[in-house]
Design a protein around this motif. Structure first.
Motif, PDB file in Angstrom:
ATOM      1  N   PRO A   8     -51.541  73.789  28.906  1.00  0.00           N
ATOM      2  CA  PRO A   8     -52.083  73.788  27.540  1.00  0.00           C
ATOM      3  C   PRO A   8     -53.608  73.769  27.479  1.00  0.00           C
ATOM      4  O   PRO A   8     -54.208  74.470  26.658  1.00  0.00           O
ATOM      5  N   LEU A   9     -54.248  72.972  28.340  1.00  0.00           N
ATOM      6  CA  LEU A   9     -55.709  72.935  28.328  1.00  0.00           C
ATOM      7  C   LEU A   9     -56.301  74.239  28.844  1.00  0.00           C
ATOM      8  O   LEU A   9     -57.321  74.725  28.325  1.00  0.00           O
ATOM      9  N   ALA A  10     -55.678  74.824  29.857  1.00  0.00           N
ATOM     10  CA  ALA A  10     -56.143  76.116  30.351  1.00  0.00           C
ATOM     11  C   ALA A  10     -55.995  77.184  29.275  1.00  0.00           C
ATOM     12  O   ALA A  10     -56.865  78.046  29.108  1.00  0.00           O
ATOM     13  N   LEU A  11     -54.886  77.120  28.527  1.00  0.00           N
ATOM     14  CA  LEU A  11     -54.679  78.081  27.449  1.00  0.00           C
ATOM     15  C   LEU A  11     -55.743  77.925  26.374  1.00  0.00           C
ATOM     16  O   LEU A  11     -56.269  78.916  25.855  1.00  0.00           O
ATOM     17  N   ALA A  12     -56.092  76.685  26.030  1.00  0.00           N
ATOM     18  CA  ALA A  12     -57.135  76.456  25.031  1.00  0.00           C
ATOM     19  C   ALA A  12     -58.457  77.065  25.481  1.00  0.00           C
ATOM     20  O   ALA A  12     -59.151  77.740  24.698  1.00  0.00           O
ATOM     21  N   GLN A  13     -58.815  76.859  26.750  1.00  0.00           N
ATOM     22  CA  GLN A  13     -60.075  77.397  27.254  1.00  0.00           C
ATOM     23  C   GLN A  13     -60.052  78.921  27.278  1.00  0.00           C
ATOM     24  O   GLN A  13     -61.034  79.587  26.928  1.00  0.00           O
ATOM     25  N   ALA A  14     -58.916  79.503  27.660  1.00  0.00           N
ATOM     26  CA  ALA A  14     -58.819  80.960  27.744  1.00  0.00           C
ATOM     27  C   ALA A  14     -58.837  81.599  26.361  1.00  0.00           C
ATOM     28  O   ALA A  14     -59.477  82.645  26.162  1.00  0.00           O
ATOM     29  N   LEU A  15     -58.127  81.012  25.400  1.00  0.00           N
ATOM     30  CA  LEU A  15     -58.133  81.556  24.039  1.00  0.00           C
ATOM     31  C   LEU A  15     -59.528  81.496  23.431  1.00  0.00           C
ATOM     32  O   LEU A  15     -59.956  82.424  22.741  1.00  0.00           O
TER      33      LEU A  15
END
Length: 400
Positions: free
Chosen positions: A323-330
């Motif tokens: 989830p945190l990686a997704l937030a950074q990527a988005l």
């Protein structure tokens, strides 16, 4: 953790990039999204037959390659770079892991080989269109709010005899819902007093099923409304107290890592096209990429993309960080796409220019799987970073 990729992983990336360079350009993408399926069926079957893309993370006993989430993330990074419209995300990232986790041996043997060879596409349909909450990315999915509750709303299921079920209700914003051959539908069973969320298998040909393709912001992410009017269904797995919400959350963490890699690919694609443009576009007798202000902006974007890529690769190894990686990527995809429009100048602001394909993808992904601040807030809450909340307000200080 060994951060180096294997020769096989590098080959997956290289082969897929070469294929999509030839057959997945902006013109092909625009043509594919206007087909009835919302993607190019010929290219999809080629990706399945030649590269085994939908079966990368499926066990070998079911006809898959038996790889890990890392290989799937690398493949999705390349499809994200090309903004490829395909059933890969819905089928291999969302549906297949749930069938593997919850399905009976008979259901796995029936469905997974067909998914692995590309002859069957599938998707996850949840009521309310709240995919991020259902997957436990932005909220605790054990709360009934995302599924509509047991008394009213959502999708209701009731037994129909001989092991069959009937579903009634509807789901919005179902990814590839208009074309998928199989729907995994989250529905309530047991009535209000003993309501529980279960997953059901609904065939595309099921009586009582109506599917309508919606007009979406990002045409490369086809969405549909699913209406179930006493539609025939089969229970996925067994109604024996299986933790369906837990399986959804586990799938969500792994899906977030793959989605992060895909968003990084999109951001990298936008940045590469922008760098190529500023090297060619001249102003005052020189390429605009030679101006220091432009160089600084591009350098900042490069750092964002590489930081997001590192986070995505780590999450593929440790899904808990998904989830945190997704937030950074988005966030990186949104910022890079916006800057790409700006640095393309006047042509970047025209709706027909390919820069807007990246803007739409970034915005649509955040609407479907975010927003960024909720992804981070939920991850921080699970980690206990903000302490406890009482009737008198939040307790100051960080929980340790």
């Amino acid at each position: 953790m060994d951060a180096a990729f294997t020769a096989e992983q590098d080959e997956i990336r290289r082969t897929l990039r070469d294929l999509l360079t030839k057959h997945g350009g902006p013109g092909e993408v625009r043509a594919a999204v206007r087909t009835a399926e919302g993607h190019d069926p010929a290219l999809w079957h080629r990706l399945a037959r030649e590269l085994g893309l939908p079966g990368l993370a499926i066990a070998e006993e079911y006809g898959g390659a038996g790889c890990t989430a890392t290989e799937l993330a690398l493949a999705c990074e390349e499809t994200g770079r090309a903004l490829l419209p395909s059933p890969l995300l819905a089928t291999a990232v969302l549906a297949a892991p749930l069938i593997t986790a919850l399905g009976t041996p008979e259901q796995r043997a029936e469905l997974l080989p067909r998914i692995a060879d590309g002859t069957l596409t599938a998707t996850l349909a949840v009521p309310g269109g709240s995919m991020a909450a259902a997957l436990g990315l932005t909220a605790d999915n054990r709360a009934a709010a995302w599924a509509g509750g047991g008394r009213a709303g959502g999708i209701q299921a009731h037994p129909a005899g001989e092991g069959g079920w009937r579903l009634y209700g509807e789901a919005d914003r179902v990814l590839d819902g208009h074309s998928a051959g199989l729907l995994l539908v989250a529905a309530h069973a047991g009535g209000y007093p003993r309501s529980r969320t279960l997953l059901f298998l609904v065939s595309a040909e099921a009586e009582g099923l109506a599917r309508t393709r919606l007009t979406s912001m990002d045409e490369t992410r086809p969405l549909a409304r699913i209406e179930l009017r006493d539609a025939a269904a089969r229970l996925l797995g067994a109604d024996d107290g299986t933790d369906v919400c837990g399986a959804l959350a586990d799938t969500g963490s792994r899906a977030a890592a793959v989605l992060a890699a895909e968003a990084v690919g999109a951001a990298a694609g936008a940045l590469e096209r922008t760098v190529a443009y500023v090297k060619e576009r001249e102003q005052f007798g020189r390429a605009i990429g030679s101006f220091q202000a432009v160089k600084h902006r591009l350098a900042d974007l490069y750092v964002r993309v590489e930081a997001a890529r590192s986070a995505a690769y780590y999450a593929a190894w440790d899904p808990a960080a998904g989830p945190l990686a997704l937030a950074q990527a988005l966030e990186a995809a949104r910022i890079v796409a916006g800057e790409a429009v700006q640095l393309h100048g006047g042509i970047g602001f025209t709706w027909e220019h390919e820069a807007h394909l990246y803007v739409k993808r970034a915005a649509a992904d955040e609407l479907l799987f975010g927003p960024v601040h909720r992804l981070r807030d939920h991850a921080a809450g699970r980690a206990g970073l903000f302490g406890a909340v009482t009737a008198d307000g939040p307790v100051h200080g960080v929980a340790v």
